[in-house]
Scaffold this active site. Sequence first.
Site, PDB file in Angstrom:
ATOM      1  N   CYS A   1     -19.599  29.232   6.691  1.00  0.00           N
ATOM      2  CA  CYS A   1     -20.768  28.664   6.035  1.00  0.00           C
ATOM      3  C   CYS A   1     -20.547  28.583   4.514  1.00  0.00           C
ATOM      4  CB  CYS A   1     -22.010  29.457   6.407  1.00  0.00           C
ATOM      5  SG  CYS A   1     -23.465  28.430   6.382  1.00  0.00           S
TER       6      CYS A   1
ATOM      7  N   HIS B   1     -21.472  29.740  12.139  1.00  0.00           N
ATOM      8  CA  HIS B   1     -21.236  31.192  12.140  1.00  0.00           C
ATOM      9  C   HIS B   1     -20.643  31.622  13.477  1.00  0.00           C
ATOM     10  CE1 HIS B   1     -23.387  32.261   8.399  1.00  0.00           C
ATOM     11  NE2 HIS B   1     -24.082  31.170   8.668  1.00  0.00           N
TER      12      HIS B   1
ATOM     13  N   GLU C   1     -19.202  34.213  14.221  1.00  0.00           N
ATOM     14  CA  GLU C   1     -19.358  35.654  14.460  1.00  0.00           C
ATOM     15  C   GLU C   1     -20.480  35.979  15.438  1.00  0.00           C
ATOM     16  OE1 GLU C   1     -19.997  34.090  11.582  1.00  0.00           O
ATOM     17  OE2 GLU C   1     -21.645  35.009  10.451  1.00  0.00           O
TER      18      GLU C   1
HETATM   19  N1  GLN Z   1     -26.306  28.806   1.124  1.00  0.00           N
HETATM   20  C1  GLN Z   1     -25.585  27.903   1.940  1.00  0.00           C
HETATM   21  C2  GLN Z   1     -26.461  26.875   2.630  1.00  0.00           C
HETATM   22  O1  GLN Z   1     -27.639  27.031   2.715  1.00  0.00           O
HETATM   23  C3  GLN Z   1     -24.760  28.654   2.963  1.00  0.00           C
HETATM   24  C4  GLN Z   1     -25.574  29.370   3.970  1.00  0.00           C
HETATM   25  C5  GLN Z   1     -24.800  30.405   4.749  1.00  0.00           C
HETATM   26  O2  GLN Z   1     -23.750  30.844   4.323  1.00  0.00           O
HETATM   27  N2  GLN Z   1     -25.336  30.831   5.859  1.00  0.00           N
HETATM   28  O3  GLN Z   1     -25.990  25.892   3.078  1.00  0.00           O
END
Ligand code: GLN
Length: 546
Positions: free
Chosen positions: A386, A519, A521
Amino acid sequence: MARYIFVAGGVMSGIGKGVAVASIGRILKSKGFKVTAVKIDPYINVDAGTMNPIEHGEIFVTEDGVECDQDIGNYERFLDENLTTDNYITTGRVYQAVINRERNLEYGGRCVEVVPDIPNEVISRIQKAARKTKADFVLIEIGGTVGEYQNLLFLEAARMMHLQRPKDILFILVSYLPIPEKIGEMKTKPTQTAVRLLNEAGIQPDIILGRSKVPLDEPRKRKISIFCNVDIKDVISAPDIESIYEIPINFEKENLGNRILEKFNLKSRKQNLKDWEKLVKIIKTAEKPVKIGMVGKYFETGKFTLMDSYISVIEAVKHAAWFFKKKPEINWLGAEKYEKNPKKLKELNKFDGIIVPGGFGSRGVEGKIKAIEFCRKQKIPFLGFCLGMQLAVVEFARNVCGFKKANSTEFISTKSGKVDPVIDVMPEQKALLKEKKYGGTMRLGAYKCELKRGTRSWKAYGKVKYVSERHRHRYELNNEFRSILERKGMMMAGINPERDLVEIIELKKHPFFLGVQFHPEYKSRPLKPHPLFREFIKSSLRLRNK
Ligand code: GLN
């Protein structure tokens, strides 16, 4: 028909109630039953999405896009089941539903009251989870500790449910037995008090799990049995252990699973903890380490280091390391130090692989970018999730494509002047941000990703065309920059077909450089490590062997 097991905590928080619930679930599943678990969080927040990870630990995300407590992650990992919005209850959600119903005149003009209307809403939610999952057992973890004001209404719901169907309900108290250093003896009094408090709420525990530094001995078990009014066979010893994955096995040594079944007049349908036992054996015997550095920022709280903020990432690294029978060694690297003192970047060379996990807000961002640059140039295996992926794109745009002022619009202020927004806010998110609609509005939950043939990701996932992964973000790779990034050697290895969003980036001339907008994970399980983590660890081990 479903049976319900309520689990409450006594004496203090943070004694592993969530993993205890998850472990009981695993045991019952191994005996041939269908199990689901519900987490009740007493706070007013409608979900965990608006909370700072330093406050509350990791925000876990389900397939259907609920931002919830990290315990849901524990349940998923132990049960090896995907959970949904039905598995998560907060005070905020309960009150919101009751108030909405009242506004819609659904209470037929009567006076809506805290009791019984709030507990009734809780009960109907628990029963819905049972219905939807067709579970034989529903485990319900009541957050907080008995005796506090916040979870009283949930205990009340449990009591009322017991009144309605006593044969289908069981109560377990997870309590703590301190061993004060000066006295050197394990004390049962706080647990006795906790049981009294539970009694005050009209609940008598059937089983007590005694958490402590060491196993409970016979005199302690006897004392708890007499003073807390439970059979001595139902006082279960739950000492500290090195790995949480050992807990189901320890519980089984104390015969917990069969005690539960006996109370419901049920018999084990099969017995199969074999795979789990095999895993625990690996965990206990793996010696050769794989050293992973995590460059993040949600680590420090006062003088203490928090691990909870990235718990799913940490667990996923462990699962993958154990797959190769290696001992995972994870180190926390605060990103900000690389901003203040870039010389410190050299320490990254000590690790076999580096992870930059997700995050929000500008603190630490430039440090993370420096760390990513170091990994790219020094050919250290890199995995970004992300924000980690987004920053890998920013770094590449700045240092390879020559967009010196590339950034994510998340970090571009009115003072930034002209910048290149290689990561940009998703169009539908703009309106939401303007109206300050922050809660539960990100791109959340499972979305499809089409893999590009021949890429590392495609191979890792087993050469399939589509995968599905969970998301939590507002920003994305700006497609206007896609072709220049590609020309300079960044591969778009995975694309969301519906929206044409970049989901995976890879670098070719690198032993392992991979960033994902999702994600992974969240989907790793102890017996089924996530393919991307597995490949990352594999490359990291290769580097180590060199
Ligand atoms: N802040 C970033 C977004 O909103 C990444 C979010 C994250 O890492 N979950 O896109």
